[in-house]
Design an enzyme around this catalytic site. Structure first.
Site, short mmCIF file in Angstrom:
data_model
loop_
_atom_site.label_atom_id
_atom_site.label_comp_id
_atom_site.label_asym_id
_atom_site.label_seq_id
_atom_site.Cartn_x
_atom_site.Cartn_y
_atom_site.Cartn_z
N CYS A 78 0.88 -1.17 0.00
CA CYS A 78 0.00 0.00 0.00
C CYS A 78 0.92 1.23 0.00
O CYS A 78 2.10 1.12 -0.33
CB CYS A 78 -0.98 -0.03 1.18
SG CYS A 78 -0.25 0.02 2.82
N HIS A 146 13.94 -19.19 18.02
CA HIS A 146 12.96 -18.35 17.31
C HIS A 146 11.66 -19.12 17.06
O HIS A 146 10.58 -18.54 17.09
CB HIS A 146 13.56 -17.84 16.00
CG HIS A 146 14.81 -17.06 16.23
ND1 HIS A 146 14.82 -15.85 16.89
CD2 HIS A 146 16.10 -17.34 15.92
CE1 HIS A 146 16.06 -15.40 16.97
NE2 HIS A 146 16.86 -16.30 16.39
C1 RB5 Z 1 -4.00 5.34 0.61
O1 RB5 Z 1 -4.07 6.72 0.40
C2 RB5 Z 1 -3.13 5.04 1.83
O2 RB5 Z 1 -3.77 5.46 2.99
C3 RB5 Z 1 -2.84 3.54 1.90
O3 RB5 Z 1 -2.22 3.15 0.73
C4 RB5 Z 1 -1.92 3.10 3.01
O4 RB5 Z 1 -0.75 3.82 3.04
C5 RB5 Z 1 -2.53 2.96 4.33
O5 RB5 Z 1 -1.91 2.59 5.32
#
Ligand code: RB5
Length: 167
Positions: A78, A146
């Site tokens: 993300c 671990h």
């Molecule tokens: C999207 O704008 C962003 O919030 C997402 O990709 C991520 O970074 C969230 O944690």
């Protein structure tokens, strides 16, 4: 960094990959690399950087793929990597590691046996992203003390959230 005591791990049967819109560009780079490396890949979306999507929905797709296949591994991307790692680590059996450098990628495998690599598409560039993926794929788990810690982690998680009674 390598360790003579590291145990070679089984080759992952598949790498499930997903992203939100902010991770789409890096996902394209990562999937191209995995295909060049002849690693079996499943692309679980999203399909385009143009449309804003909800990262929990895409994170859960990779979680489901891992829970269905014990030797599968995953990669989630993300913007920062934070949202995807928060989602994935809610599920017992998932050990998601947010890695923005090589050292963390190595230790996430050697000490944490991470089965899910998380990257921030707005934090790192494509070349570092590729190097992190290569490193993460090629570094085995050390086991030993671990493994005891990972067993404890799973036990604590299952005590906190016991599986639903299916009767
Ligand atoms: C999207 O704008 C962003 O919030 C997402 O990709 C991520 O970074 C969230 O944690």
């Amino acid at each position: 960094m390598s360790s003579a005591s590291s145990k070679p791990g089984p080759d992952p049967e598949v790498i499930a990959v997903a992203c939100d819109h902010a991770g789409h560009s890096l996902k394209t780079v990562v999937i191209k690399l995995l295909r060049e490396l002849k690693v079996p890949v499943t692309d679980l979306g999203c399909a385009s950087p143009e449309e804003s999507v909800h990262y929990p929905l895409y994170g859960k797709k990779v979680v489901d793929a891992l829970l269905a296949k014990p030797r599968a591994r995953g990669i989630l991307i993300c913007g920062t990597g934070l949202g995807m790692s928060i989602v994935a680590n809610r599920f017992p059996g998932i050990r998601a590691a947010l890695c923005h450098d090589i050292y963390t990628a190595i230790l996430s495998r050697r000490h944490n046996d991470s089965n899910l690599l998380v990257l921030g598409g707005r934090i790192i560039g494509p070349d570092l992203g590729k190097e992190i993926v290569r490193t993460w794929l090629n570094t085995p788990f050390d086991g030993g003390r671990h493994q005891e810690r990972l067993d404890l982690l799973e036990q604590l998680a299952r005590e906190a959230c016991p599986p639903a009674d299916k009767a």
